[in-house]
Design an enzyme around this catalytic site. Structure first.
Site, PDB file in Angstrom:
ATOM      1  NE  ARG A 229      44.830  46.261 -36.347  1.00 29.52           N
ATOM      2  CZ  ARG A 229      45.497  46.871 -35.368  1.00 29.52           C
ATOM      3  NH1 ARG A 229      44.857  47.337 -34.314  1.00 29.52           N
ATOM      4  NH2 ARG A 229      46.803  47.001 -35.446  1.00 29.52           N
TER       5      ARG A 229
ATOM      6  NE  ARG B 268      46.442  49.946 -38.431  1.00 27.92           N
ATOM      7  CZ  ARG B 268      46.581  50.200 -37.126  1.00 27.92           C
ATOM      8  NH1 ARG B 268      45.512  50.214 -36.341  1.00 27.92           N
ATOM      9  NH2 ARG B 268      47.757  50.437 -36.608  1.00 27.92           N
TER      10      ARG B 268
ATOM     11  CE  LYS C  74      47.199  50.445 -27.927  1.00 30.00           C
ATOM     12  NZ  LYS C  74      47.705  49.240 -28.604  1.00 30.00           N
TER      13      LYS C  74
ATOM     14  NE  ARG D 242      52.132  53.291 -30.345  1.00 30.10           N
ATOM     15  CZ  ARG D 242      50.911  53.208 -30.885  1.00 30.10           C
ATOM     16  NH1 ARG D 242      50.100  54.228 -30.858  1.00 30.10           N
ATOM     17  NH2 ARG D 242      50.510  52.073 -31.434  1.00 30.10           N
TER      18      ARG D 242
ATOM     19  NE  ARG E  36      52.200  48.677 -35.677  1.00 32.20           N
ATOM     20  CZ  ARG E  36      50.915  48.403 -35.809  1.00 32.20           C
ATOM     21  NH1 ARG E  36      50.525  47.519 -36.708  1.00 32.20           N
ATOM     22  NH2 ARG E  36      50.031  48.996 -35.057  1.00 32.20           N
TER      23      ARG E  36
END
Ligand code: ADP
Ligand code: AMP
Length: 213
Positions: A127, A160, A13, A88, A171
Protein backbone atom coordinates in the site's frame (compact mmCIF):
# COMPACT_ATOMS: atom_id res chain seq x y z
CA UNK A 1 -27.99 5.96 3.46
CA UNK A 2 -25.71 5.11 6.41
CA UNK A 3 -23.12 2.44 5.72
CA UNK A 4 -20.40 0.86 7.85
CA UNK A 5 -17.39 -0.85 6.28
CA UNK A 6 -16.05 -3.82 8.23
CA UNK A 7 -12.98 -5.90 7.48
CA UNK A 8 -9.37 -6.46 8.49
CA UNK A 9 -6.85 -3.65 8.07
CA UNK A 10 -5.85 -3.69 4.40
CA UNK A 11 -8.98 -5.55 3.24
CA UNK A 12 -9.93 -2.71 0.93
CA UNK A 13 -12.46 -0.82 3.08
CA UNK A 14 -11.08 2.58 2.17
CA UNK A 15 -10.81 1.74 -1.53
CA UNK A 16 -14.46 0.65 -1.65
CA UNK A 17 -15.68 3.41 0.69
CA UNK A 18 -14.30 6.06 -1.68
CA UNK A 19 -16.12 4.44 -4.63
CA UNK A 20 -19.37 4.19 -2.64
CA UNK A 21 -19.06 7.82 -1.55
CA UNK A 22 -18.70 8.95 -5.15
CA UNK A 23 -21.55 6.87 -6.56
CA UNK A 24 -24.08 7.44 -3.78
CA UNK A 25 -23.04 11.07 -3.09
CA UNK A 26 -22.39 10.64 0.62
CA UNK A 27 -19.23 11.67 2.50
CA UNK A 28 -16.49 9.12 3.16
CA UNK A 29 -15.67 9.33 6.86
CA UNK A 30 -12.45 7.58 7.87
CA UNK A 31 -11.30 7.86 11.49
CA UNK A 32 -7.82 6.77 10.35
CA UNK A 33 -7.70 9.67 7.84
CA UNK A 34 -8.86 12.10 10.55
CA UNK A 35 -6.10 10.90 12.89
CA UNK A 36 -3.46 11.07 10.12
CA UNK A 37 -4.52 14.63 9.22
CA UNK A 38 -4.15 15.59 12.88
CA UNK A 39 -0.71 13.98 13.08
CA UNK A 40 0.36 15.85 9.95
CA UNK A 41 -0.86 19.16 11.43
CA UNK A 42 0.80 18.48 14.79
CA UNK A 43 -2.40 18.83 16.88
CA UNK A 44 -2.78 17.54 20.45
CA UNK A 45 -5.20 14.87 19.18
CA UNK A 46 -2.64 13.84 16.58
CA UNK A 47 0.11 13.52 19.21
CA UNK A 48 -2.08 11.31 21.39
CA UNK A 49 -3.33 9.16 18.51
CA UNK A 50 0.17 8.62 17.08
CA UNK A 51 1.37 6.86 20.23
CA UNK A 52 -1.18 4.12 19.66
CA UNK A 53 -1.18 4.01 15.87
CA UNK A 54 2.59 3.53 15.61
CA UNK A 55 2.32 0.42 17.77
CA UNK A 56 -0.59 -0.97 15.77
CA UNK A 57 -2.95 -0.49 18.71
CA UNK A 58 -6.37 1.10 18.72
CA UNK A 59 -6.75 4.70 19.83
CA UNK A 60 -8.87 4.69 23.05
CA UNK A 61 -12.64 4.63 22.54
CA UNK A 62 -13.30 7.96 24.37
CA UNK A 63 -11.06 9.87 21.99
CA UNK A 64 -12.25 8.09 18.85
CA UNK A 65 -15.96 8.29 19.62
CA UNK A 66 -15.74 12.03 20.26
CA UNK A 67 -14.09 12.84 16.92
CA UNK A 68 -16.48 10.55 15.04
CA UNK A 69 -19.62 12.03 16.60
CA UNK A 70 -18.34 15.56 15.87
CA UNK A 71 -17.72 14.60 12.26
CA UNK A 72 -21.11 12.98 11.59
CA UNK A 73 -22.91 15.92 13.22
CA UNK A 74 -21.68 18.15 10.38
CA UNK A 75 -24.09 19.37 7.73
CA UNK A 76 -22.71 17.24 4.88
CA UNK A 77 -23.52 14.04 6.82
CA UNK A 78 -27.23 14.90 7.14
CA UNK A 79 -28.33 12.53 4.40
CA UNK A 80 -25.93 9.73 5.19
CA UNK A 81 -22.30 8.67 5.15
CA UNK A 82 -20.00 5.74 4.68
CA UNK A 83 -17.93 4.97 7.78
CA UNK A 84 -14.51 3.45 7.11
CA UNK A 85 -12.59 2.21 10.16
CA UNK A 86 -15.34 2.97 12.67
CA UNK A 87 -16.64 1.24 14.73
CA UNK A 88 -13.67 -0.96 15.64
CA UNK A 89 -14.89 -2.13 19.07
CA UNK A 90 -18.25 -3.18 20.52
CA UNK A 91 -18.39 -0.12 22.84
CA UNK A 92 -17.88 2.15 19.78
CA UNK A 93 -20.71 0.37 17.97
CA UNK A 94 -22.96 0.72 21.02
CA UNK A 95 -22.35 4.48 21.21
CA UNK A 96 -23.12 4.93 17.52
CA UNK A 97 -26.27 2.85 17.86
CA UNK A 98 -27.45 4.87 20.88
CA UNK A 99 -26.76 8.23 19.23
CA UNK A 100 -28.61 7.23 16.07
CA UNK A 101 -31.55 5.81 18.05
CA UNK A 102 -31.85 9.17 19.85
CA UNK A 103 -32.29 10.78 16.42
CA UNK A 104 -34.80 8.12 15.34
CA UNK A 105 -32.21 6.84 12.89
CA UNK A 106 -30.13 3.70 12.24
CA UNK A 107 -27.30 2.19 10.20
CA UNK A 108 -28.66 0.68 6.95
CA UNK A 109 -25.85 -1.70 5.96
CA UNK A 110 -22.68 -3.11 7.52
CA UNK A 111 -20.53 -4.37 4.65
CA UNK A 112 -17.85 -6.87 5.58
CA UNK A 113 -15.01 -6.93 3.05
CA UNK A 114 -13.76 -10.46 3.58
CA UNK A 115 -10.06 -11.14 2.89
CA UNK A 116 -7.99 -13.93 4.53
CA UNK A 117 -4.94 -12.98 6.63
CA UNK A 118 -2.47 -14.40 4.04
CA UNK A 119 -3.56 -11.81 1.47
CA UNK A 120 -3.68 -8.99 3.99
CA UNK A 121 0.04 -8.91 4.66
CA UNK A 122 0.73 -8.56 0.91
CA UNK A 123 -1.93 -5.85 0.55
CA UNK A 124 -0.56 -3.78 3.37
CA UNK A 125 3.11 -4.06 2.46
CA UNK A 126 2.32 -2.83 -1.07
CA UNK A 127 0.00 0.00 0.00
CA UNK A 128 1.14 3.52 -0.81
CA UNK A 129 -0.84 6.53 0.36
CA UNK A 130 -1.11 10.20 -0.47
CA UNK A 131 -1.14 12.07 2.82
CA UNK A 132 -2.39 15.20 1.07
CA UNK A 133 -5.62 13.97 -0.58
CA UNK A 134 -6.06 10.51 0.97
CA UNK A 135 -5.85 8.52 -2.29
CA UNK A 136 -4.54 4.97 -1.87
CA UNK A 137 -2.60 2.77 -4.30
CA UNK A 138 -0.97 -0.64 -4.38
CA UNK A 139 2.44 -1.03 -6.01
CA UNK A 140 1.35 -4.25 -7.82
CA UNK A 141 -2.47 -4.28 -7.96
CA UNK A 142 -3.45 -0.62 -8.24
CA UNK A 143 -0.30 1.31 -9.24
CA UNK A 144 -0.27 5.07 -9.81
CA UNK A 145 0.37 6.20 -13.41
CA UNK A 146 3.76 7.54 -12.40
CA UNK A 147 5.67 5.64 -9.73
CA UNK A 148 5.58 7.34 -6.32
CA UNK A 149 3.29 10.20 -7.45
CA UNK A 150 -0.42 10.63 -6.66
CA UNK A 151 -2.64 10.53 -9.80
CA UNK A 152 -5.16 12.85 -8.14
CA UNK A 153 -3.05 15.69 -6.73
CA UNK A 154 0.55 15.08 -7.85
CA UNK A 155 1.95 14.77 -4.31
CA UNK A 156 4.54 12.23 -3.26
CA UNK A 157 3.22 8.81 -2.16
CA UNK A 158 4.45 7.31 1.10
CA UNK A 159 4.30 4.01 2.92
CA UNK A 160 2.26 4.51 6.10
CA UNK A 161 4.35 4.07 9.28
CA UNK A 162 1.86 1.48 10.53
CA UNK A 163 2.12 -0.56 7.29
CA UNK A 164 5.67 -1.63 8.11
CA UNK A 165 5.80 -5.45 8.52
CA UNK A 166 6.53 -5.37 12.27
CA UNK A 167 3.30 -3.42 12.92
CA UNK A 168 1.05 -5.27 10.46
CA UNK A 169 1.01 -8.50 12.47
CA UNK A 170 0.06 -6.59 15.59
CA UNK A 171 -2.78 -4.80 13.80
CA UNK A 172 -4.11 -8.13 12.57
CA UNK A 173 -4.16 -9.57 16.11
CA UNK A 174 -5.92 -6.45 17.37
CA UNK A 175 -8.44 -6.82 14.55
CA UNK A 176 -9.23 -10.45 15.43
CA UNK A 177 -9.56 -9.70 19.14
CA UNK A 178 -11.44 -6.41 19.15
CA UNK A 179 -13.04 -5.73 15.76
CA UNK A 180 -14.04 -9.11 14.30
CA UNK A 181 -16.77 -9.56 16.98
CA UNK A 182 -18.62 -6.72 15.20
CA UNK A 183 -19.42 -9.15 12.39
CA UNK A 184 -21.70 -11.11 14.74
CA UNK A 185 -22.96 -7.88 16.29
CA UNK A 186 -24.29 -6.57 12.97
CA UNK A 187 -25.38 -10.01 11.81
CA UNK A 188 -27.66 -10.17 14.85
CA UNK A 189 -29.09 -6.78 13.89
CA UNK A 190 -29.86 -8.23 10.43
CA UNK A 191 -27.85 -5.66 8.44
CA UNK A 192 -24.60 -7.54 7.78
CA UNK A 193 -23.62 -8.19 4.15
CA UNK A 194 -20.34 -9.94 3.34
CA UNK A 195 -18.50 -9.51 0.04
CA UNK A 196 -15.49 -11.41 -1.32
CA UNK A 197 -12.68 -8.86 -0.98
CA UNK A 198 -10.10 -11.03 -2.76
CA UNK A 199 -11.58 -10.17 -6.18
CA UNK A 200 -10.32 -7.17 -8.10
CA UNK A 201 -11.59 -3.83 -6.91
CA UNK A 202 -14.20 -3.32 -9.66
CA UNK A 203 -15.69 -6.78 -9.03
CA UNK A 204 -15.86 -6.13 -5.29
CA UNK A 205 -17.60 -2.83 -6.04
CA UNK A 206 -20.16 -4.54 -8.33
CA UNK A 207 -20.99 -6.90 -5.49
CA UNK A 208 -21.47 -3.94 -3.17
CA UNK A 209 -23.67 -1.98 -5.58
CA UNK A 210 -25.76 -5.15 -6.00
CA UNK A 211 -26.43 -4.96 -2.27
CA UNK A 212 -26.93 -1.20 -1.92
CA UNK A 213 -29.07 -0.97 -5.06
P1 ADP B 1 -8.30 -0.67 4.30
O1 ADP B 1 -8.97 0.66 4.16
O2 ADP B 1 -9.26 -1.79 4.56
O3 ADP B 1 -7.18 -0.67 5.31
P2 ADP B 1 -7.27 -0.15 1.59
O4 ADP B 1 -8.51 0.23 0.86
O5 ADP B 1 -6.32 0.95 1.93
O6 ADP B 1 -7.63 -1.03 2.91
O7 ADP B 1 -6.52 -1.28 0.72
C1 ADP B 1 -5.30 -1.86 1.19
C2 ADP B 1 -4.33 -2.03 0.01
O8 ADP B 1 -4.84 -3.01 -0.91
C3 ADP B 1 -4.14 -0.75 -0.80
O9 ADP B 1 -2.81 -0.73 -1.25
C4 ADP B 1 -5.12 -0.89 -1.96
O10 ADP B 1 -4.69 -0.17 -3.10
C5 ADP B 1 -5.10 -2.41 -2.20
N1 ADP B 1 -6.39 -2.95 -2.64
C6 ADP B 1 -7.64 -2.54 -2.28
N2 ADP B 1 -8.60 -3.28 -2.86
C7 ADP B 1 -7.95 -4.23 -3.60
C8 ADP B 1 -8.37 -5.32 -4.44
N3 ADP B 1 -9.68 -5.60 -4.59
N4 ADP B 1 -7.41 -6.07 -5.02
C9 ADP B 1 -6.10 -5.80 -4.82
N5 ADP B 1 -5.63 -4.80 -4.06
C10 ADP B 1 -6.53 -4.01 -3.45
P1 AMP C 1 -7.02 2.88 9.34
O1 AMP C 1 -6.60 4.03 8.50
O2 AMP C 1 -8.51 2.69 9.40
O3 AMP C 1 -6.28 1.61 8.99
O4 AMP C 1 -6.59 3.26 10.84
C1 AMP C 1 -5.23 3.45 11.19
C2 AMP C 1 -5.07 3.43 12.72
O5 AMP C 1 -5.84 4.50 13.31
C3 AMP C 1 -5.57 2.16 13.43
O6 AMP C 1 -4.62 1.12 13.41
C4 AMP C 1 -5.83 2.70 14.84
O7 AMP C 1 -4.63 2.88 15.57
C5 AMP C 1 -6.39 4.10 14.56
N1 AMP C 1 -7.87 4.04 14.41
C6 AMP C 1 -8.60 4.33 13.28
N2 AMP C 1 -9.92 4.17 13.51
C7 AMP C 1 -10.03 3.77 14.81
C8 AMP C 1 -11.12 3.40 15.64
N3 AMP C 1 -12.40 3.42 15.20
N4 AMP C 1 -10.86 3.04 16.93
C9 AMP C 1 -9.60 3.03 17.41
N5 AMP C 1 -8.52 3.33 16.68
C10 AMP C 1 -8.72 3.71 15.38
Amino acid sequence: MKIIMLGAPGAGKGTQAKMIAEKYKVPHVSTGDIFRANIKNGTELGKKAKEYMDKGQLVPDELTVEILLDRVAQEDCKNGYVLDGFPRTIPQADVLDKELTKLGDKVDFAINVDVPDENIVRRMSGRRACLKCGATYHIEHIPPKQEGICDVCGSELVQRDDDKPETVQNRLSVYHEQTQPLIDYYNEKGILKSVDGTKDMQDVFSEITGILG
